[in-house]
Design an enzyme around this catalytic site. Structure first.
Site, PDB file in Angstrom:
ATOM      1  N   SER A   1       0.882  -1.181   0.000  1.00 55.15           N
ATOM      2  CA  SER A   1       0.000   0.000   0.000  1.00 55.15           C
ATOM      3  C   SER A   1       0.917   1.228   0.000  1.00 55.15           C
ATOM      4  O   SER A   1       1.207   1.791   1.047  1.00 55.15           O
ATOM      5  CB  SER A   1      -0.891   0.010   1.236  1.00 55.15           C
TER       6      SER A   1
ATOM      7  N   LYS B   1      -6.672   2.226  -2.637  1.00 57.18           N
ATOM      8  CA  LYS B   1      -6.385   1.490  -1.394  1.00 57.18           C
ATOM      9  C   LYS B   1      -6.368   2.428  -0.173  1.00 57.18           C
ATOM     10  O   LYS B   1      -6.920   2.095   0.880  1.00 57.18           O
ATOM     11  CB  LYS B   1      -5.042   0.772  -1.546  1.00 57.18           C
TER      12      LYS B   1
ATOM     13  N   LYS C   1       0.061   5.056   8.299  1.00 59.28           N
ATOM     14  CA  LYS C   1       0.667   5.382   6.995  1.00 59.28           C
ATOM     15  C   LYS C   1      -0.430   5.533   5.939  1.00 59.28           C
ATOM     16  O   LYS C   1      -0.443   6.501   5.167  1.00 59.28           O
ATOM     17  CB  LYS C   1       1.655   4.262   6.633  1.00 59.28           C
TER      18      LYS C   1
HETATM   19  P1  NAD Z   1       5.044  -6.787   7.426  1.00 56.81           P
HETATM   20  O1  NAD Z   1       5.794  -5.753   8.195  1.00 56.81           O
HETATM   21  O2  NAD Z   1       4.447  -7.955   8.153  1.00 56.81           O
HETATM   22  O3  NAD Z   1       5.997  -7.378   6.282  1.00 56.81           O
HETATM   23  C1  NAD Z   1       6.853  -6.603   5.505  1.00 56.81           C
HETATM   24  C2  NAD Z   1       8.023  -7.487   5.068  1.00 56.81           C
HETATM   25  O4  NAD Z   1       8.827  -6.706   4.186  1.00 56.81           O
HETATM   26  C3  NAD Z   1       8.914  -7.922   6.234  1.00 56.81           C
HETATM   27  O5  NAD Z   1       9.156  -9.311   6.153  1.00 56.81           O
HETATM   28  C4  NAD Z   1      10.189  -7.105   6.043  1.00 56.81           C
HETATM   29  O6  NAD Z   1      11.357  -7.757   6.501  1.00 56.81           O
HETATM   30  C5  NAD Z   1      10.193  -6.919   4.526  1.00 56.81           C
HETATM   31  N1  NAD Z   1      10.956  -5.744   4.088  1.00 56.81           N
HETATM   32  C6  NAD Z   1      10.870  -4.479   4.543  1.00 56.81           C
HETATM   33  N2  NAD Z   1      11.717  -3.671   3.876  1.00 56.81           N
HETATM   34  C7  NAD Z   1      12.360  -4.472   2.990  1.00 56.81           C
HETATM   35  C8  NAD Z   1      13.385  -4.239   2.032  1.00 56.81           C
HETATM   36  N3  NAD Z   1      13.923  -3.016   1.860  1.00 56.81           N
HETATM   37  N4  NAD Z   1      13.827  -5.289   1.300  1.00 56.81           N
HETATM   38  C9  NAD Z   1      13.311  -6.534   1.485  1.00 56.81           C
HETATM   39  N5  NAD Z   1      12.345  -6.812   2.381  1.00 56.81           N
HETATM   40  C10 NAD Z   1      11.886  -5.794   3.118  1.00 56.81           C
HETATM   41  O7  NAD Z   1       3.941  -5.988   6.608  1.00 56.81           O
HETATM   42  P2  NAD Z   1       2.547  -6.566   6.022  1.00 56.81           P
HETATM   43  O8  NAD Z   1       1.512  -6.500   7.069  1.00 56.81           O
HETATM   44  O9  NAD Z   1       2.837  -7.826   5.294  1.00 56.81           O
HETATM   45  O10 NAD Z   1       2.212  -5.403   4.972  1.00 56.81           O
HETATM   46  C11 NAD Z   1       2.888  -5.279   3.727  1.00 56.81           C
HETATM   47  C12 NAD Z   1       2.137  -4.258   2.888  1.00 56.81           C
HETATM   48  O11 NAD Z   1       0.798  -4.712   2.680  1.00 56.81           O
HETATM   49  C13 NAD Z   1       2.023  -2.875   3.540  1.00 56.81           C
HETATM   50  O12 NAD Z   1       2.109  -1.882   2.572  1.00 56.81           O
HETATM   51  C14 NAD Z   1       0.641  -2.912   4.179  1.00 56.81           C
HETATM   52  O13 NAD Z   1       0.100  -1.605   4.360  1.00 56.81           O
HETATM   53  C15 NAD Z   1      -0.125  -3.737   3.163  1.00 56.81           C
HETATM   54  N6  NAD Z   1      -1.304  -4.453   3.683  1.00 56.81           N
HETATM   55  C16 NAD Z   1      -1.251  -5.146   4.862  1.00 56.81           C
HETATM   56  C17 NAD Z   1      -2.386  -5.827   5.298  1.00 56.81           C
HETATM   57  C18 NAD Z   1      -2.398  -6.626   6.593  1.00 56.81           C
HETATM   58  O14 NAD Z   1      -3.487  -7.042   7.026  1.00 56.81           O
HETATM   59  N7  NAD Z   1      -1.274  -6.868   7.225  1.00 56.81           N
HETATM   60  C19 NAD Z   1      -3.556  -5.814   4.525  1.00 56.81           C
HETATM   61  C20 NAD Z   1      -3.559  -5.132   3.314  1.00 56.81           C
HETATM   62  C21 NAD Z   1      -2.427  -4.449   2.894  1.00 56.81           C
END
Ligand code: NAD
Length: 300
Positions: free
Chosen positions: A99, A174, A243
């Site tokens: 997102s 989104k 965010k």
């Molecule tokens: P999270 O923090 O659980 O996972 C993010 C992953 O990205 C981690 O494993 C981290 O180590 C990795 N990461 C971060 N920076 C990195 C980099 N520079 N290089 C490689 N890996 C890197 O986050 P999430 O909950 O999975 O969310 C991910 C995205 O999806 C976000 O943008 C969030 O807003 C969106 N989102 C989340 C949900 C939810 O329910 N969790 C739902 C819809 C959308």
């Protein structure tokens, strides 16, 4: 065709797992090496030692990391670290499912287009539950030909794919969806607190609302599960929610729209985040409402 997959977090891990189960050949990368090793062991994907090997070996690279800034860093590099773009051949495609903020996405897509690399934004909705069962709603922005190249992958991860418009449109959609989702959760929390103080049973209230016109996604899939249970572990952090609310507010400003709900709901989540930190669950906004009003939702 090989797919690069960057970001094996709460969402990325089950999404990548669905791609692997569907037979896609993945090369996976995450800053956290442990999750990469675990994924490779379980699903037989190739591990990437760094961004360069993802860029060189994958035709389409999927990113699902916390923010648009993280995506920019991954793609363009930062502080002397090279990004994907340095080693991605012309004709390849970046599919950003994070997102991210739409303004940054439009700028990044333009820079990539100058290098002959296509970009599609395809953020998702439905949380960890729907990431796991492959039924996410996916909001897509990009040129038709580019989106068509991603469609088979999107169909594996999602239940419904919405073509929102040119690149950046999915990310705008989104942020606005999450603004509404945030309002639904906090507004229901407020209703439950008032009802509890009047003498209503919160569990009965949730059941009643869910068969009445006040129901929303939070009352249906978050209140019994994560709030009344006291679990507060939906898997989407307050940091990420704030965010998204900031992105929605920036969009309102950029489009010249007066947006009082957006401003207010952002403040509410910011207060919960100040109390419990960015890693707290977004459902803890209700915990913050309860503590602020000195009410407990436990049965009378
Ligand atoms: P999270 O923090 O659980 O996972 C993010 C992953 O990205 C981690 O494993 C981290 O180590 C990795 N990461 C971060 N920076 C990195 C980099 N520079 N290089 C490689 N890996 C890197 O986050 P999430 O909950 O999975 O969310 C991910 C995205 O999806 C976000 O943008 C969030 O807003 C969106 N989102 C989340 C949900 C939810 O329910 N969790 C739902 C819809 C959308």
């Amino acid at each position: 065709m090989r797919i690069g997959f960057i970001g094996l977090g709460n969402m990325g891990l089950p999404m990548a797992a669905n791609l692997a189960r569907a037979g896609q050949k993945l090369i996976v990368y995450d800053l956290n090496r442990k999750v990469v090793d675990k994924f490779v062991e379980e699903f037989g994907a190739s591990p990437a030692n760094g961004l360069e090997s993802v860029a060189e070996n994958a035709d389409i690279v999927i990113t699902i990391v916390p923010t648009g800034k993280d995506v920019r860093r991954i793609v363009m590099g930062q502080d002397g670290e090279p990004g994907l773009a340095g080693s991605m051949a012309k004709g390849k495609l970046l599919l950003d499912m994070s997102s991210s903020d739409p303004t940054g996405t439009v700028a990044l897509a333009k820079e990539l287009a100058e290098r002959g690399i296509a970009m599609v934004d395809a953020p998702v909705s439905g949380g960890v539950r729907r990431a796991t069962d492959g039924s996410l709603a996916i909001m897509v922005g990009g040129g038709k030909g580019d989106v068509d190249r991603c469609r088979a992958l999107l169909d594996i991860m999602g239940g419904q794919i919405f073509d929102c418009g040119p690149v950046g449109s999915g990310h705008a959609m989104k942020a606005l969806n999450n603004m509404l989702s945030a309002v639904g959760l906090a507004a229901a929390g407020e209703a439950l607190i008032i009802g509890k103080q009047f003498g209503l049973d919160p569990a009965v209230m949730v059941d009643t609302i869910n068969r009445s016109t006040g129901r929303n996604n939070a009352t249906e899939v978050k209140f019994h599960q994560f709030v009344l249970s006291g679990a507060y572990n939906a898997g989407f952090t307050n940091g990420l929610m704030l965010k998204d609310l900031t992105t929605a507010q920036d969009l309102a400003r950029a489009t010249g729209v007066s947006a009082p709900f957006t401003a207010l709901i952002r403040e509410v989540y910011a207060a919960a985040l100040a109390q419990y930190g960015p890693a707290s669950d977004h459902t803890e906004v209700v915990r913050w409402q309860l503590e602020s009003s000195k009410v407990k939702l436990g049965k009378k």
